[in-house]
Design a protein around this motif. Sequence first.
Motif, PDB file in Angstrom:
ATOM      1  N   LEU A   7       0.837  -1.206   0.000  1.00  0.00           N
ATOM      2  CA  LEU A   7       0.000   0.000   0.000  1.00  0.00           C
ATOM      3  C   LEU A   7       0.872   1.257   0.000  1.00  0.00           C
ATOM      4  O   LEU A   7       0.602   2.219  -0.728  1.00  0.00           O
ATOM      5  CB  LEU A   7      -0.905   0.019   1.235  1.00  0.00           C
ATOM      6  N   LEU A   8       1.914   1.247   0.823  1.00  0.00           N
ATOM      7  CA  LEU A   8       2.815   2.401   0.878  1.00  0.00           C
ATOM      8  C   LEU A   8       3.545   2.592  -0.444  1.00  0.00           C
ATOM      9  O   LEU A   8       3.657   3.722  -0.947  1.00  0.00           O
ATOM     10  CB  LEU A   8       3.820   2.222   2.015  1.00  0.00           C
ATOM     11  N   ASP A   9       4.024   1.506  -1.021  1.00  0.00           N
ATOM     12  CA  ASP A   9       4.744   1.592  -2.294  1.00  0.00           C
ATOM     13  C   ASP A   9       3.866   2.145  -3.413  1.00  0.00           C
ATOM     14  O   ASP A   9       4.361   2.784  -4.352  1.00  0.00           O
ATOM     15  CB  ASP A   9       5.271   0.210  -2.705  1.00  0.00           C
ATOM     16  N   ALA A  10       2.554   1.881  -3.320  1.00  0.00           N
ATOM     17  CA  ALA A  10       1.628   2.331  -4.364  1.00  0.00           C
ATOM     18  C   ALA A  10       1.300   3.815  -4.256  1.00  0.00           C
ATOM     19  O   ALA A  10       0.726   4.396  -5.181  1.00  0.00           O
ATOM     20  CB  ALA A  10       0.337   1.516  -4.306  1.00  0.00           C
ATOM     21  N   SER A  11       1.667   4.432  -3.144  1.00  0.00           N
ATOM     22  CA  SER A  11       1.356   5.852  -2.956  1.00  0.00           C
ATOM     23  C   SER A  11       2.334   6.729  -3.730  1.00  0.00           C
ATOM     24  O   SER A  11       3.548   6.516  -3.668  1.00  0.00           O
ATOM     25  CB  SER A  11       1.416   6.220  -1.474  1.00  0.00           C
ATOM     26  N   PRO A  12       1.853   7.738  -4.445  1.00  0.00           N
ATOM     27  CA  PRO A  12       2.748   8.658  -5.160  1.00  0.00           C
ATOM     28  C   PRO A  12       3.577   9.530  -4.218  1.00  0.00           C
ATOM     29  O   PRO A  12       4.525  10.184  -4.657  1.00  0.00           O
ATOM     30  CB  PRO A  12       1.788   9.509  -5.991  1.00  0.00           C
ATOM     31  N   ASP A  13       3.226   9.548  -2.945  1.00  0.00           N
ATOM     32  CA  ASP A  13       3.923  10.401  -1.984  1.00  0.00           C
ATOM     33  C   ASP A  13       5.061   9.687  -1.269  1.00  0.00           C
ATOM     34  O   ASP A  13       5.777  10.292  -0.468  1.00  0.00           O
ATOM     35  CB  ASP A  13       2.937  10.934  -0.941  1.00  0.00           C
ATOM     36  N   VAL A  14       5.240   8.391  -1.544  1.00  0.00           N
ATOM     37  CA  VAL A  14       6.278   7.612  -0.863  1.00  0.00           C
ATOM     38  C   VAL A  14       7.403   7.307  -1.851  1.00  0.00           C
ATOM     39  O   VAL A  14       7.187   6.707  -2.899  1.00  0.00           O
ATOM     40  CB  VAL A  14       5.697   6.302  -0.292  1.00  0.00           C
ATOM     41  N   ALA A  15       8.614   7.720  -1.483  1.00  0.00           N
ATOM     42  CA  ALA A  15       9.780   7.466  -2.326  1.00  0.00           C
ATOM     43  C   ALA A  15      10.392   6.109  -2.027  1.00  0.00           C
ATOM     44  O   ALA A  15      10.886   5.427  -2.923  1.00  0.00           O
ATOM     45  CB  ALA A  15      10.824   8.556  -2.114  1.00  0.00           C
ATOM     46  N   GLU A  16      10.375   5.709  -0.747  1.00  0.00           N
ATOM     47  CA  GLU A  16      11.019   4.456  -0.353  1.00  0.00           C
ATOM     48  C   GLU A  16      10.315   3.888   0.865  1.00  0.00           C
ATOM     49  O   GLU A  16       9.991   4.613   1.809  1.00  0.00           O
ATOM     50  CB  GLU A  16      12.499   4.702  -0.020  1.00  0.00           C
ATOM     51  N   THR A  17      10.072   2.578   0.843  1.00  0.00           N
ATOM     52  CA  THR A  17       9.462   1.881   1.973  1.00  0.00           C
ATOM     53  C   THR A  17      10.427   0.824   2.487  1.00  0.00           C
ATOM     54  O   THR A  17      10.835  -0.064   1.746  1.00  0.00           O
ATOM     55  CB  THR A  17       8.147   1.194   1.577  1.00  0.00           C
ATOM     56  N   ALA A  18      10.807   0.940   3.749  1.00  0.00           N
ATOM     57  CA  ALA A  18      11.597  -0.095   4.409  1.00  0.00           C
ATOM     58  C   ALA A  18      10.681  -0.828   5.387  1.00  0.00           C
ATOM     59  O   ALA A  18       9.653  -0.287   5.812  1.00  0.00           O
ATOM     60  CB  ALA A  18      12.776   0.523   5.149  1.00  0.00           C
ATOM     61  N   THR A  19      11.031  -2.054   5.736  1.00  0.00           N
ATOM     62  CA  THR A  19      10.202  -2.835   6.652  1.00  0.00           C
ATOM     63  C   THR A  19      11.052  -3.458   7.748  1.00  0.00           C
ATOM     64  O   THR A  19      12.256  -3.690   7.578  1.00  0.00           O
ATOM     65  CB  THR A  19       9.439  -3.957   5.916  1.00  0.00           C
ATOM     66  N   ALA A  20      10.408  -3.730   8.888  1.00  0.00           N
ATOM     67  CA  ALA A  20      11.037  -4.452  10.000  1.00  0.00           C
ATOM     68  C   ALA A  20       9.959  -5.292  10.658  1.00  0.00           C
ATOM     69  O   ALA A  20       8.848  -4.808  10.885  1.00  0.00           O
ATOM     70  CB  ALA A  20      11.649  -3.482  11.003  1.00  0.00           C
ATOM     71  N   ASP A  21      10.281  -6.557  10.973  1.00  0.00           N
ATOM     72  CA  ASP A  21       9.274  -7.414  11.587  1.00  0.00           C
ATOM     73  C   ASP A  21       9.491  -7.613  13.078  1.00  0.00           C
ATOM     74  O   ASP A  21       8.898  -8.500  13.692  1.00  0.00           O
ATOM     75  CB  ASP A  21       9.190  -8.770  10.872  1.00  0.00           C
ATOM     76  N   ASP A  22      10.334  -6.778  13.681  1.00  0.00           N
ATOM     77  CA  ASP A  22      10.468  -6.784  15.139  1.00  0.00           C
ATOM     78  C   ASP A  22      11.030  -5.434  15.576  1.00  0.00           C
ATOM     79  O   ASP A  22      11.679  -4.732  14.789  1.00  0.00           O
ATOM     80  CB  ASP A  22      11.372  -7.928  15.608  1.00  0.00           C
ATOM     81  N   PRO A  23      10.785  -5.033  16.817  1.00  0.00           N
ATOM     82  CA  PRO A  23      11.201  -3.704  17.284  1.00  0.00           C
ATOM     83  C   PRO A  23      12.703  -3.466  17.249  1.00  0.00           C
ATOM     84  O   PRO A  23      13.140  -2.369  16.919  1.00  0.00           O
ATOM     85  CB  PRO A  23      10.652  -3.652  18.717  1.00  0.00           C
ATOM     86  N   ILE A  24      13.516  -4.480  17.596  1.00  0.00           N
ATOM     87  CA  ILE A  24      14.962  -4.258  17.605  1.00  0.00           C
ATOM     88  C   ILE A  24      15.475  -4.021  16.194  1.00  0.00           C
ATOM     89  O   ILE A  24      16.348  -3.196  15.966  1.00  0.00           O
ATOM     90  CB  ILE A  24      15.704  -5.437  18.279  1.00  0.00           C
ATOM     91  N   GLY A  25      14.891  -4.717  15.212  1.00  0.00           N
ATOM     92  CA  GLY A  25      15.274  -4.474  13.822  1.00  0.00           C
ATOM     93  C   GLY A  25      14.902  -3.072  13.387  1.00  0.00           C
ATOM     94  O   GLY A  25      15.636  -2.416  12.650  1.00  0.00           O
TER      95      GLY A  25
END
Length: 265
Positions: free
Chosen positions: A29-47
């Motif tokens: 969803l974020l990647d599809a937005s024209p307002d987002v240049a880059e989306t990073a992800t993390a699947d835990d808080p320490i990451g």
Amino acid sequence: MTPAHRPTARLRVLAVDDVRPALEEFARLLDASPDVAETATADDPIGALKQIQAGRFDAVFLDISMPGLDGLELGSLLSRLSEPPAIVFVTAHERHAVTAYGIGAVDYLLKPVRAERLAAALDKVARTVRSAPGAAAPGPAPRPDPDPLPVLPVETAGRTRYVRRTEVFYAEANGDYVRLHTRGGAHLVRMPLSRLEEYWGRCGFSRVHRGFLVALDAVRELHSDTAGQLLARTEVGDVPVSRRHARELRERLLQAARGGPGGPT
């Protein structure tokens, strides 16, 4: 979002959720937005913390229900940075909204997130970024490390107690849990010891055995039992020290006594 409301610069965002399918769907969803240049992800808080410390994000989208350190606690840590990212919570429950906005959240999204609702949140993020002090300054600003997990929530009989890191003498592995030993007794937390070591290893705790972490300032002496096992004595019990960890522990205790970098914070 209408063109008039689009930010002058596209956003770099981080999405954090411990449920991988939900994280991947939200990232799309974020990647599809024209307002987002880059989306990073993390699947835990320490990451997530490691990525935030390594680079600059305009916004962090946080799930709330996560093991070890929940989204509200992580958001609270991030809000204390000198230049915090905009924080948006993404959750299935309404009940945390008051707390979220009290932390300083820009928005609070309910799952499943609709594209138009996300667009409105990104618009708020963009306006927050544009109005932030020093927003026009070039290049990323250095970020101080947030205090890693100063308290741990402990669930007991339907009640939540918060155990401070400074109360803990040592931590003991117990399957998928860790047992925190304090003057007031022992408390079980659902978190592997290796994960706790990532948080507390640079805050005055030392791995002394595959099943134990000890607070350096809690160690009163080192001694051996009748079988030759090296033990670290604390006020609430003795902690076994394996041979492979003995030398490092002695060095860190000396550094702590001198007020050096190996000591507690």
